[in-house]
Design a protein around this motif. Structure first.
Motif, mmCIF file in Angstrom:
data_model
loop_
_atom_site.group_PDB
_atom_site.id
_atom_site.type_symbol
_atom_site.label_atom_id
_atom_site.label_comp_id
_atom_site.label_asym_id
_atom_site.label_seq_id
_atom_site.Cartn_x
_atom_site.Cartn_y
_atom_site.Cartn_z
ATOM 1 N N SER A 155 0.827 -1.211 0.000
ATOM 2 C CA SER A 155 0.000 0.000 0.000
ATOM 3 C C SER A 155 0.858 1.256 0.000
ATOM 4 O O SER A 155 0.342 2.366 -0.100
ATOM 5 C CB SER A 155 -0.929 0.013 1.220
ATOM 6 O OG SER A 155 -1.799 -1.086 1.135
ATOM 7 N N LYS A 161 -0.952 8.112 -4.650
ATOM 8 C CA LYS A 161 -1.925 7.530 -5.587
ATOM 9 C C LYS A 161 -3.192 8.387 -5.650
ATOM 10 O O LYS A 161 -3.729 8.795 -4.613
ATOM 11 C CB LYS A 161 -2.315 6.111 -5.134
ATOM 12 C CG LYS A 161 -1.182 5.116 -5.243
ATOM 13 C CD LYS A 161 -0.949 4.728 -6.682
ATOM 14 C CE LYS A 161 0.387 4.045 -6.842
ATOM 15 N NZ LYS A 161 0.985 4.140 -8.140
ATOM 16 N N GLU A 163 -5.608 7.233 -7.864
ATOM 17 C CA GLU A 163 -6.605 6.211 -8.209
ATOM 18 C C GLU A 163 -6.302 4.969 -7.407
ATOM 19 O O GLU A 163 -5.133 4.579 -7.286
ATOM 20 C CB GLU A 163 -6.535 5.882 -9.700
ATOM 21 C CG GLU A 163 -7.434 6.797 -10.495
ATOM 22 C CD GLU A 163 -7.283 6.611 -11.987
ATOM 23 O OE1 GLU A 163 -7.184 5.447 -12.417
ATOM 24 O OE2 GLU A 163 -7.247 7.631 -12.681
ATOM 25 N N LYS A 164 -7.360 4.347 -6.871
ATOM 26 C CA LYS A 164 -7.136 3.194 -5.982
ATOM 27 C C LYS A 164 -6.728 1.960 -6.782
ATOM 28 O O LYS A 164 -7.366 1.631 -7.780
ATOM 29 C CB LYS A 164 -8.409 2.905 -5.183
ATOM 30 C CG LYS A 164 -8.210 1.888 -4.093
ATOM 31 C CD LYS A 164 -9.445 1.760 -3.235
ATOM 32 C CE LYS A 164 -9.268 0.712 -2.168
ATOM 33 N NZ LYS A 164 -9.037 -0.617 -2.679
ATOM 34 N N HIS A 168 -4.499 -2.082 -2.823
ATOM 35 C CA HIS A 168 -4.308 -0.990 -1.856
ATOM 36 C C HIS A 168 -5.277 -1.180 -0.685
ATOM 37 O O HIS A 168 -6.488 -1.072 -0.842
ATOM 38 C CB HIS A 168 -4.541 0.354 -2.547
ATOM 39 C CG HIS A 168 -4.063 1.518 -1.731
ATOM 40 N ND1 HIS A 168 -3.987 2.785 -2.228
ATOM 41 C CD2 HIS A 168 -3.618 1.606 -0.444
ATOM 42 C CE1 HIS A 168 -3.533 3.605 -1.295
ATOM 43 N NE2 HIS A 168 -3.302 2.899 -0.209
ATOM 44 N N HIS A 225 -7.599 11.886 -1.148
ATOM 45 C CA HIS A 225 -7.698 10.660 -1.949
ATOM 46 C C HIS A 225 -7.947 9.445 -1.066
ATOM 47 O O HIS A 225 -8.678 8.536 -1.454
ATOM 48 C CB HIS A 225 -6.451 10.488 -2.806
ATOM 49 C CG HIS A 225 -6.375 11.525 -3.883
ATOM 50 N ND1 HIS A 225 -7.250 11.542 -4.950
ATOM 51 C CD2 HIS A 225 -5.592 12.615 -4.021
ATOM 52 C CE1 HIS A 225 -6.979 12.593 -5.711
ATOM 53 N NE2 HIS A 225 -5.985 13.261 -5.172
ATOM 54 N N ASP A 228 -11.528 9.286 -0.436
ATOM 55 C CA ASP A 228 -12.207 8.743 -1.635
ATOM 56 C C ASP A 228 -12.077 7.218 -1.681
ATOM 57 O O ASP A 228 -13.018 6.515 -2.022
ATOM 58 C CB ASP A 228 -11.563 9.285 -2.928
ATOM 59 C CG ASP A 228 -11.969 10.718 -3.196
ATOM 60 O OD1 ASP A 228 -12.903 11.195 -2.525
ATOM 61 O OD2 ASP A 228 -11.330 11.353 -4.065
ATOM 62 N N PHE A 229 -10.881 6.710 -1.360
ATOM 63 C CA PHE A 229 -10.639 5.267 -1.462
ATOM 64 C C PHE A 229 -11.348 4.479 -0.356
ATOM 65 O O PHE A 229 -11.894 3.419 -0.601
ATOM 66 C CB PHE A 229 -9.139 4.933 -1.335
ATOM 67 C CG PHE A 229 -8.233 5.558 -2.373
ATOM 68 C CD1 PHE A 229 -8.729 6.101 -3.552
ATOM 69 C CD2 PHE A 229 -6.855 5.574 -2.167
ATOM 70 C CE1 PHE A 229 -7.875 6.669 -4.498
ATOM 71 C CE2 PHE A 229 -5.998 6.130 -3.106
ATOM 72 C CZ PHE A 229 -6.506 6.683 -4.267
#
Ligand code: SAM
Length: 254
Positions: A155, A161, A163-164, A168, A225, A228-229
């Motif tokens: 990870s 990152k 985008e996942k 991850h 992010h 978001d993930f």
């Protein structure tokens, strides 16, 4: 002659665990061996000449630099091989990084030349305290950063990152139980430790200012992010674990 082994060669191949090796095209052997050789030489020369130097902190600083860059590649290669590439040494860590360490070396040499009694031949208790503090910070910083890279494993990535990726996972164990961004915490204190060790007043202040500016932008960007993930899971984690870098807000709104 027949083998006594109960297993055939095919069985053995099937049972061998699948190891993901780094992509050789992004890990050109001559680059990786050349860089490792260079870092080894730096470390060896600094360590070997340590007993003969009047200003030992400079050698310790070069040893710390060589070890740091070696470990960046080594830990990535061992625990996150899919992402390792010749840039993982982090020697090309941005122009600011190169300029900062060049100025630090310059400041150290100039002060040693202009003020030898204050810098090189100063054996006061105050000097010993600052050097010991610097050394302690850089060792703690290095340990926490290396542990973070080991704990986060796949990870972890040197580039944030946006985008996942499928593998991850949210990491909240090990050093991540105590520090929300342990590799940044480690880098911050490692870098501050190098400047205190060198007894560099100007770059100590400059490093604190530049590193604070860097992390106060990078952490909120990375956390946006991560929300978001991982959604609520990350929000809860963010509420319960502190960053421990001075003047960086723990609420994620820097
Ligand atoms: C250079 S690593 C730094 C990781 C973390 N900020 C630290 O200081 O240990 C950057 C990557 O780690 C990922 N990351 C950061 N915190 C994470 C966590 N708790 N769990 C999983 N991934 C994380 C981010 O998505 C980013 O791509």
């Amino acid at each position: 002659m027949e083998s006594n082994s109960t297993y055939s060669m095919e069985d053995k191949i099937e049972q061998t665990p699948v190891v993901i090796y780094p992509d050789i095209n992004t890990n050109l052997p001559h680059e990786v061996t050349g860089t490792s050789f260079g870092l080894g030489i730096l470390l060896g020369v600094s360590l070997g000449s340590l007993p003969f130097m009047h200003f030992k902190p400079f050698n310790l600083y070069i040893i710390a630099l060589a070890l740091f860059h070696f470990l960046e590649y080594y830990i990535t290669a061992k625990y996150n091989p899919k992402k390792v590439n010749s840039q993982s040494f982090l020697i090309n860590n941005g122009i600011e990084y190169t300029v900062a360490h060049t100025i630090a070396i310059f400041e150290c040499l100039v002060e040693g030349w202009l003020f030898p009694r204050w810098k090189t031949y100063n054996h006061s208790a105050f000097r010993q305290i600052i050097v010991t503090l610097g050394l302690t910070l850089l060792i703690v910083g290095q340990l926490v950063r290396s542990l973070a890279m080991y704990t986060a494993g796949k990870s972890f990535s040197h580039i944030v990152k946006v985008e996942k990726e499928n593998d991850h996972k949210l990491v909240t164990n090990g050093v991540y139980l105590y520090f929300r961004h342990p590799s940044y915490f480690g880098f911050f204190w490692w870098a501050m430790g190098t400047q205190l060790l060198l007894l560099n007043p100007i770059t100590s202040v400059a490093f604190a200012y530049v590193l604070h500016g860097f992390f106060s932008k990078r952490i909120p960007f990375e956390e946006r992010h991560l929300v978001d993930f991982f959604g609520d899971e990350y929000i809860k984690y963010r509420q319960s674990v502190k960053i421990w870098i001075p003047f960086i807000n723990d609420d994620g709104n820097n």
